[in-house]
Enzyme design. Structure first.
Site, short mmCIF file in Angstrom:
data_model
loop_
_atom_site.label_atom_id
_atom_site.label_comp_id
_atom_site.label_asym_id
_atom_site.label_seq_id
_atom_site.Cartn_x
_atom_site.Cartn_y
_atom_site.Cartn_z
CG ASP A 120 -33.37 34.57 9.56
OD1 ASP A 120 -32.30 34.95 8.68
OD2 ASP A 120 -34.56 34.60 9.03
CE1 TYR B 195 -38.70 35.40 5.23
CE2 TYR B 195 -38.48 36.16 7.05
CZ TYR B 195 -37.85 35.01 5.75
OH TYR B 195 -37.24 34.30 5.97
CE LYS C 221 -33.44 35.14 5.94
NZ LYS C 221 -35.08 35.33 6.17
CG HIS D 43 -35.29 35.77 0.44
ND1 HIS D 43 -36.07 37.02 1.48
CD2 HIS D 43 -35.66 34.17 1.05
CE1 HIS D 43 -36.77 35.72 2.43
NE2 HIS D 43 -35.99 34.06 1.57
N1 LIG Z 1 -34.20 31.95 3.49
C1 LIG Z 1 -35.08 31.07 3.37
O1 LIG Z 1 -35.77 31.01 2.45
C2 LIG Z 1 -36.31 31.14 4.20
C3 LIG Z 1 -36.78 29.83 4.40
C4 LIG Z 1 -37.72 29.67 5.23
C5 LIG Z 1 -37.66 30.55 6.22
N2 LIG Z 1 -36.60 30.98 6.46
C6 LIG Z 1 -36.25 31.78 8.37
O2 LIG Z 1 -36.26 30.14 8.45
C7 LIG Z 1 -37.04 30.26 10.07
C8 LIG Z 1 -37.82 29.26 10.49
O3 LIG Z 1 -38.59 28.50 9.47
P1 LIG Z 1 -40.43 28.30 10.27
O4 LIG Z 1 -40.58 29.51 9.84
O5 LIG Z 1 -39.81 28.26 8.24
O6 LIG Z 1 -40.20 27.25 10.07
P2 LIG Z 1 -39.54 26.37 11.81
O7 LIG Z 1 -39.09 27.38 12.40
O8 LIG Z 1 -39.51 24.67 11.84
O9 LIG Z 1 -41.20 25.81 12.21
C9 LIG Z 1 -42.35 27.06 12.03
C10 LIG Z 1 -43.30 26.11 12.87
O10 LIG Z 1 -42.88 25.49 13.69
C11 LIG Z 1 -44.43 25.50 15.17
N3 LIG Z 1 -43.22 25.33 16.70
C12 LIG Z 1 -41.97 26.12 16.68
N4 LIG Z 1 -41.93 25.20 17.29
C13 LIG Z 1 -42.51 24.48 17.90
C14 LIG Z 1 -42.14 22.89 19.58
N5 LIG Z 1 -41.65 23.53 20.53
N6 LIG Z 1 -43.10 21.96 18.76
C15 LIG Z 1 -44.15 22.03 17.50
N7 LIG Z 1 -43.96 22.44 16.89
C16 LIG Z 1 -43.30 24.34 16.14
C17 LIG Z 1 -44.80 26.62 14.15
O11 LIG Z 1 -46.13 27.11 15.21
P3 LIG Z 1 -46.19 28.40 16.63
O12 LIG Z 1 -45.67 29.44 15.98
O13 LIG Z 1 -47.88 27.78 16.76
O14 LIG Z 1 -45.27 27.60 17.68
C18 LIG Z 1 -44.24 27.27 12.64
O15 LIG Z 1 -45.86 26.45 12.24
C19 LIG Z 1 -37.97 31.34 9.32
O16 LIG Z 1 -38.97 32.17 10.68
C20 LIG Z 1 -36.89 31.96 8.77
O17 LIG Z 1 -36.95 33.79 9.58
C21 LIG Z 1 -36.06 30.99 5.61
#
Ligand SMILES: NC(=O)c1ccc[n+]([C@@H]2O[C@H](COP(=O)([O-])OP(=O)(O)OC[C@H]3O[C@@H](n4cnc5c(N)ncnc54)[C@H](OP(=O)(O)O)[C@@H]3O)[C@@H](O)[C@H]2O)c1
Length: 286
Positions: A45, A50, A75, A108
């Protein structure tokens, strides 16, 4: 093969994907996606905003995995929400990523020329450039405002979702059109409070799993696609190892009770669209 969910347009989506938000395009995205594919992810994704679509495409190409085995989402950013601009951005994205088609392409954010941009996505789908089309950050208000004007119901709405923000109203609204919800921030972006939540740590001990795995399996059993992001290979591996245990009905009820009904981001708040439009300049390096 990863568990698949059937979308309302008949296409299938892997229930877990790898998110690349906030991974820089300095080789880090390339490495992360390559490692994610190595440990078994088959769903990536990304987004125009990004700034790392090119590295995602390169990593997919260099993985040697057949294109049809990888589900790729990107997106369209609001700066490009005009009919002609959206059409050319779709072509530019395919070229940048070195792909003939995207599996899923989303609007998005729900601001600006939404209907015009959606029309461009519908046409790109008809032309075979995109297999499925959807939206993101559509709250119940935005859904009710825009969807009656769309010829095609979105296959997906990608929104913030985790045990603290379970989107109950939105999920009820989308269920009648079988719209699949994808969870962004499925791990609460690493929120310490969530990772220390006693209900979750207790389940982690019971199943011999880590907290992240309980959080992700909960969303999965709720029928929601999860997109955890990590730049650490060990977490990439553990985050996808969630299919060898099943939470009971009582445990799901306990987890549902953690909902605070509020997330880190409120798309309905006044001024968010204007703020986002100035926050990113996706054409700065064109
Ligand atoms: N559509 C939108 O507006 C939107 C907005 C935000 C995100 N997204 C999408 O959703 C995806 C996921 O959301 P996100 O990246 O914001 O947040 P997330 O996946 O909820 O959290 C990522 C964070 O958690 C840490 N992490 C990952 N696995 C872990 C585990 N098993 N234990 C503890 N900590 C852990 C990561 O650190 P490390 O990297 O250091 O492991 C990073 O700091 C994004 O990458 C993106 O593709 C979309």
């Amino acid at each position: 093969m990863t568990q698949q969910i059937t979308l309302n347009d008949g296409n299938k989506i892997p229930a877990i994907g790898f998110g690349v938000f906030q991974i820089p395009a300095d080789g880090s995205t390339y490495t992360a996606v390559k490692e994610a594919l190595e440990v078994g992810y088959r769903h990536i994704d990304t987004a125009q905003a990004y700034f790392n679509e090119k590295e995602v495409g390169q990593a997919i190409k260099d993985s040697g995995i057949p294109r049809e085995e990888i589900f790729v989402t990107s997106k369209l950013w609001i700066q490009d929400f005009a009919y002609e601009t959206a059409k050319s951005t779709i072509d530019a994205t395919l070229e940048k990523m070195g792909l003939d088609y995207l599996d899923l392409y989303l609007l998005h954010q729900p601001y600006g020329e939404v209907e015009q941009a959606w029309k461009a996505l519908e046409e790109a789908k008809a032309a075979g450039k995109i297999k499925s089309i959807g939206v993101s950050n559509f709250t119940p208000n935005f859904w009710k405002q825009f969807i009656p004007n769309f010829a095609t119901i979105p296959a997906v709405n990608q929104v913030e979702f985790n045990p603290y923000f379970q989107q109950k109203e939105l999920r009820d609204l989308l269920a009648k059109d079988q719209v699949t919800i994808e969870a962004w921030a499925p791990l609460g972006q690493g929120n310490k409070e969530l990772f220390e939540e006693p209900v979750i740590t207790k389940l982690a001990s019971k199943y011999g799993k880590d907290v992240g795995q309980i959080i992700l399996r909960f969303a999965n059993q709720e029928g929601i696609v999860v997109l955890p992001k990590s730049t650490k290979k060990s977490r990439m591996t553990s985050n996808k190892d969630i299919f060898d245990f099943e939470l009971t009905a009582d445990e799901l009820a306990e987890l549902r009770a953690l909902d605070k009904g509020k997330g880190s981001h409120n798309p309905d708040a006044p001024g968010v669209g204007e703020y986002l439009l100035t926050a990113y300049d996706i054409h700065a390096n064109d």
